[in-house]
Design a protein around this motif. Structure first.
Motif, PDB file in Angstrom:
ATOM      1  N   UNK A 294      20.139  -6.497 -19.201  1.00  0.00           N
ATOM      2  CA  UNK A 294      19.853  -5.180 -19.766  1.00  0.00           C
ATOM      3  C   UNK A 294      18.521  -4.633 -19.253  1.00  0.00           C
ATOM      4  N   UNK A 295      17.516  -5.509 -19.147  1.00  0.00           N
ATOM      5  CA  UNK A 295      16.211  -5.072 -18.641  1.00  0.00           C
ATOM      6  C   UNK A 295      16.293  -4.639 -17.189  1.00  0.00           C
ATOM      7  N   UNK A 296      17.030  -5.402 -16.369  1.00  0.00           N
ATOM      8  CA  UNK A 296      17.172  -5.047 -14.954  1.00  0.00           C
ATOM      9  C   UNK A 296      17.928  -3.738 -14.783  1.00  0.00           C
ATOM     10  N   UNK A 297      18.982  -3.543 -15.573  1.00  0.00           N
ATOM     11  CA  UNK A 297      19.732  -2.291 -15.506  1.00  0.00           C
ATOM     12  C   UNK A 297      18.849  -1.120 -15.915  1.00  0.00           C
ATOM     13  N   UNK A 298      18.114  -1.295 -17.010  1.00  0.00           N
ATOM     14  CA  UNK A 298      17.230  -0.228 -17.491  1.00  0.00           C
ATOM     15  C   UNK A 298      16.154   0.090 -16.453  1.00  0.00           C
ATOM     16  N   UNK A 299      15.555  -0.952 -15.873  1.00  0.00           N
ATOM     17  CA  UNK A 299      14.515  -0.750 -14.868  1.00  0.00           C
ATOM     18  C   UNK A 299      15.087  -0.102 -13.611  1.00  0.00           C
ATOM     19  N   UNK A 300      16.234  -0.604 -13.133  1.00  0.00           N
ATOM     20  CA  UNK A 300      16.853  -0.026 -11.944  1.00  0.00           C
ATOM     21  C   UNK A 300      17.254   1.424 -12.151  1.00  0.00           C
ATOM     22  N   UNK A 301      17.759   1.731 -13.337  1.00  0.00           N
ATOM     23  CA  UNK A 301      18.145   3.104 -13.642  1.00  0.00           C
ATOM     24  C   UNK A 301      16.928   4.019 -13.619  1.00  0.00           C
ATOM     25  N   UNK A 302      15.815   3.553 -14.187  1.00  0.00           N
ATOM     26  CA  UNK A 302      14.607   4.357 -14.184  1.00  0.00           C
ATOM     27  C   UNK A 302      14.052   4.578 -12.782  1.00  0.00           C
ATOM     28  N   UNK A 303      14.055   3.518 -11.969  1.00  0.00           N
ATOM     29  CA  UNK A 303      13.553   3.642 -10.594  1.00  0.00           C
ATOM     30  C   UNK A 303      14.397   4.617  -9.797  1.00  0.00           C
ATOM     31  N   UNK A 304      15.727   4.513  -9.934  1.00  0.00           N
ATOM     32  CA  UNK A 304      16.619   5.394  -9.184  1.00  0.00           C
ATOM     33  C   UNK A 304      16.476   6.848  -9.629  1.00  0.00           C
ATOM     34  N   UNK A 305      16.222   7.054 -10.940  1.00  0.00           N
ATOM     35  CA  UNK A 305      16.017   8.413 -11.438  1.00  0.00           C
ATOM     36  C   UNK A 305      14.732   9.010 -10.865  1.00  0.00           C
ATOM     37  N   UNK A 306      13.672   8.204 -10.815  1.00  0.00           N
ATOM     38  CA  UNK A 306      12.411   8.682 -10.229  1.00  0.00           C
ATOM     39  C   UNK A 306      12.602   8.985  -8.739  1.00  0.00           C
ATOM     40  N   UNK A 307      13.331   8.116  -8.034  1.00  0.00           N
ATOM     41  CA  UNK A 307      13.592   8.346  -6.611  1.00  0.00           C
ATOM     42  C   UNK A 307      14.368   9.644  -6.397  1.00  0.00           C
ATOM     43  N   UNK A 308      15.378   9.877  -7.225  1.00  0.00           N
ATOM     44  CA  UNK A 308      16.168  11.108  -7.094  1.00  0.00           C
ATOM     45  C   UNK A 308      15.310  12.335  -7.376  1.00  0.00           C
ATOM     46  N   UNK A 309      14.406  12.209  -8.354  1.00  0.00           N
ATOM     47  CA  UNK A 309      13.521  13.328  -8.667  1.00  0.00           C
ATOM     48  C   UNK A 309      12.587  13.630  -7.500  1.00  0.00           C
ATOM     49  N   UNK A 310      11.989  12.588  -6.921  1.00  0.00           N
ATOM     50  CA  UNK A 310      11.074  12.791  -5.800  1.00  0.00           C
ATOM     51  C   UNK A 310      11.805  13.295  -4.562  1.00  0.00           C
ATOM     52  N   UNK A 311      13.089  12.966  -4.460  1.00  0.00           N
ATOM     53  CA  UNK A 311      13.879  13.380  -3.296  1.00  0.00           C
ATOM     54  C   UNK A 311      14.557  14.726  -3.515  1.00  0.00           C
ATOM     55  N   UNK A 312      14.336  15.324  -4.672  1.00  0.00           N
ATOM     56  CA  UNK A 312      14.943  16.616  -4.966  1.00  0.00           C
ATOM     57  C   UNK A 312      16.423  16.548  -5.271  1.00  0.00           C
ATOM     58  N   UNK A 313      16.909  15.401  -5.733  1.00  0.00           N
ATOM     59  CA  UNK A 313      18.339  15.236  -5.993  1.00  0.00           C
ATOM     60  C   UNK A 313      18.637  15.022  -7.468  1.00  0.00           C
ATOM     61  N   UNK A 314      17.688  15.308  -8.335  1.00  0.00           N
ATOM     62  CA  UNK A 314      17.872  15.066  -9.761  1.00  0.00           C
ATOM     63  C   UNK A 314      18.601  16.247 -10.394  1.00  0.00           C
ATOM     64  N   UNK A 315      19.927  16.254 -10.264  1.00  0.00           N
ATOM     65  CA  UNK A 315      20.755  17.296 -10.841  1.00  0.00           C
ATOM     66  C   UNK A 315      21.027  16.993 -12.313  1.00  0.00           C
ATOM     67  N   UNK A 316      21.597  17.976 -12.996  1.00  0.00           N
ATOM     68  CA  UNK A 316      21.931  17.779 -14.409  1.00  0.00           C
ATOM     69  C   UNK A 316      22.959  16.666 -14.570  1.00  0.00           C
ATOM     70  N   UNK A 317      23.915  16.597 -13.648  1.00  0.00           N
ATOM     71  CA  UNK A 317      24.936  15.555 -13.723  1.00  0.00           C
ATOM     72  C   UNK A 317      24.306  14.173 -13.531  1.00  0.00           C
TER      73      UNK A 317
END
Length: 206
Positions: A158-181
């Motif tokens: 659960x911790x790894x999933x939560x951490x990986x999800x957060x990292x990927x969300x930050x990456x998408x935000x920095x890459x301009x790919x953080x859509x509503x979906x």
């Protein structure tokens, strides 16, 4: 006799002869035992006036419980996985992505997830209730090493999933790919992982 048993037996005899815990710990440290080993050995015995050292309960392992907790762990993982899968399919239907359009064709995947939940959700509820009843009827089962190991594995995943999800969300935000979906899917995964973590967080403190 294993070294840990030798250490425990020495502590028992030393306490029975009236030795003080600090004095025993000092002698064991001088002999080369580590502080955690000494603390565990001393904690294994209760000294009461007029009685020999009384052994404290120790953790144990059981093959039967390994099967029980293994099935519980597997059913929880399947329920969490397919809840996420169904949730993502629903998000794809409700939130349009201009870059992808309405290309969702996951009806087969949704049917498979529903079928899996019908099979695994009742199994998880049944096993969870069984474990709760066993613990209420026998508090000693809370010391099961198998129980703690599977709880640790669940919290790790659960911790790894939560951490990986957060990292990927930050990456998408920095890459301009953080859509509503994408954001909705990230929140869904984080929410499921957080629920699993909250459910098992007290297991290691027993």
């Amino acid at each position: 006799m294993k070294p840990s048993d030798q250490l425990s037996e020495f502590v028992r005899e030393a306490l029975a002869q009236g030795g003080e815990p600090a004095q025993i710990a000092q002698a064991l440290t001088h002999a080369g035992w580590s502080a955690p080993e000494i603390a565990e050995a001393l904690h294994g015995w209760e000294v009461s006036p007029g009685l020999p050292p009384v052994p404290r309960p120790r953790p144990y392992a059981s093959a039967q419980e390994a099967l029980l907790y293994g099935l519980l762990f597997l059913s929880l993982g399947m329920v969490a996985w397919h809840v996420c899968d169904l949730g993502m399919g629903l998000i794809d239907r409700l939130i349009a992505d201009p870059a992808e359009g309405w290309t969702y064709g996951g009806s087969s995947s949704a049917r498979w997830s529903i079928a899996s939940l019908i099979g695994f959700a009742p199994l998880f509820l049944f096993l969870n209730r069984k474990v709760a009843r066993m613990s209420m009827g026998d508090a000693g089962r809370r010391r099961s090493l198998v129980r703690k190991w599977f709880a640790s594995m669940t919290l790790l995943v659960a911790s790894l999933v939560f951490l990986g999800d957060g990292i990927y969300a930050v990456y998408a935000f920095l890459n301009g790919e953080l859509t509503a979906r994408f954001a909705a899917k990230a929140v869904l995964v984080a929410g499921v992982a957080a629920l699993v973590f909250a459910y098992y967080r007290d297991e290691l403190n027993d």
